[in-house]
Design an enzyme around this catalytic site. Structure first.
Site, PDB file in Angstrom:
ATOM      1  N   GLY A  16      31.524  52.634   7.096  1.00 45.39           N
ATOM      2  CA  GLY A  16      32.195  53.093   8.288  1.00 45.39           C
ATOM      3  C   GLY A  16      32.442  54.236   8.573  1.00 45.39           C
ATOM      4  O   GLY A  16      32.704  54.811   7.509  1.00 45.39           O
ATOM      5  N   CYS A  17      33.134  54.268   9.620  1.00 47.01           N
ATOM      6  CA  CYS A  17      33.992  55.589  10.576  1.00 47.01           C
ATOM      7  C   CYS A  17      35.091  55.872   9.981  1.00 47.01           C
ATOM      8  O   CYS A  17      35.618  54.538   9.873  1.00 47.01           O
ATOM      9  CB  CYS A  17      33.786  55.315  11.922  1.00 47.01           C
ATOM     10  N   PHE A  18      34.588  57.041   9.317  1.00 46.56           N
ATOM     11  CA  PHE A  18      36.138  57.297   7.950  1.00 46.56           C
ATOM     12  C   PHE A  18      37.606  56.949   8.749  1.00 46.56           C
ATOM     13  O   PHE A  18      39.209  56.524   8.620  1.00 46.56           O
ATOM     14  CB  PHE A  18      36.395  58.480   7.741  1.00 46.56           C
ATOM     15  N   CYS A  20      38.596  54.871  10.928  1.00 51.01           N
ATOM     16  CA  CYS A  20      38.388  52.906  10.158  1.00 51.01           C
ATOM     17  C   CYS A  20      39.444  52.786   9.459  1.00 51.01           C
ATOM     18  O   CYS A  20      40.454  52.380   8.782  1.00 51.01           O
ATOM     19  CB  CYS A  20      37.202  52.653  10.388  1.00 51.01           C
TER      20      CYS A  20
END
Ligand code: MHO
Length: 184
Positions: A16-18, A20
């Protein structure tokens, strides 16, 4: 005089989005630093735009430096697996694409074996097969400065409020006793 120097280890993971992954892993006691970046692909020194455009093969990842006396690699991975969706190589919530795939980039054989063991241990808790890629880390490219500590710098942004805040709440709910600040 005897100095007991801390010997830190490195873990590199994507899922996922880094913004996060960085925000929730840096909550863990034993984690000394987290750097957002790109790995798992072939393009050298990619930009965020190139990674988003596809074709670089890179995933958004974080590189974690941790104290193995306070937090084992296996426990760090368990938190990571529970916090994202390791049963898809394409979608993490609203974020879709190969840059958001689930990946563990290992430093050595021991880390690779630990990753496989943790995946086997956690599989019964997931409905679908864990599809996380486990591969030796070739190169890690730190992301642009404005991607570092994104949540801490931009807590009011819509993405932080709607996507990251719930993950931090989940961290407090699941891993309360293992966080640096238990009250926050
Ligand atoms: N969909 C999000 C993802 C950010 S993340 C660094 C956005 O573009 O704001 O991939």
């Amino acid at each position: 005089t005897e100095t007991k120097e801390k010997v830190l280890e490195t873990a590199t993971v994507g899922g996922g989005c880094f913004w996060c992954i960085e925000a929730y892993l840096e909550q863990l006691r034993g984690v000394e630093s987290v750097v957002s970046g790109y790995a798992g692909g072939s393009t050298e020194r990619p930009t965020y735009e190139q990674v988003c455009g596809g074709g670089t093969g890179h995933a958004e990842v974080v590189q974690v430096r941790f104290d193995p006396r306070a937090l084992s690699y296996a426990d760090l991975l368990k938190v990571f697996f529970i916090m994202h969706n390791p049963t898809t190589l394409n979608r993490q919530g609203a974020d879709v694409g190969t840059q958001y795939r689930s990946v563990v980039l290992t430093e050595n054989e021991e880390q690779a074996a630990t990753a496989q063991a943790v995946m086997q241990e956690l599989q019964p808790y997931f409905e679908k097969p864990i599809v996380t890629e486990v591969q030796p880390l070739q190169a890690f490219y730190p992301a642009e400065a404005h991607h570092q500590g994104y949540y801490r710098t931009n807590p009011q942004r819509a993405y932080c409020q709607s996507v990251i805040n719930p993950k931090l709440a989940k961290m407090r709910e699941y891993f309360k006793g293992h966080l640096k600040t238990q009250g926050a």
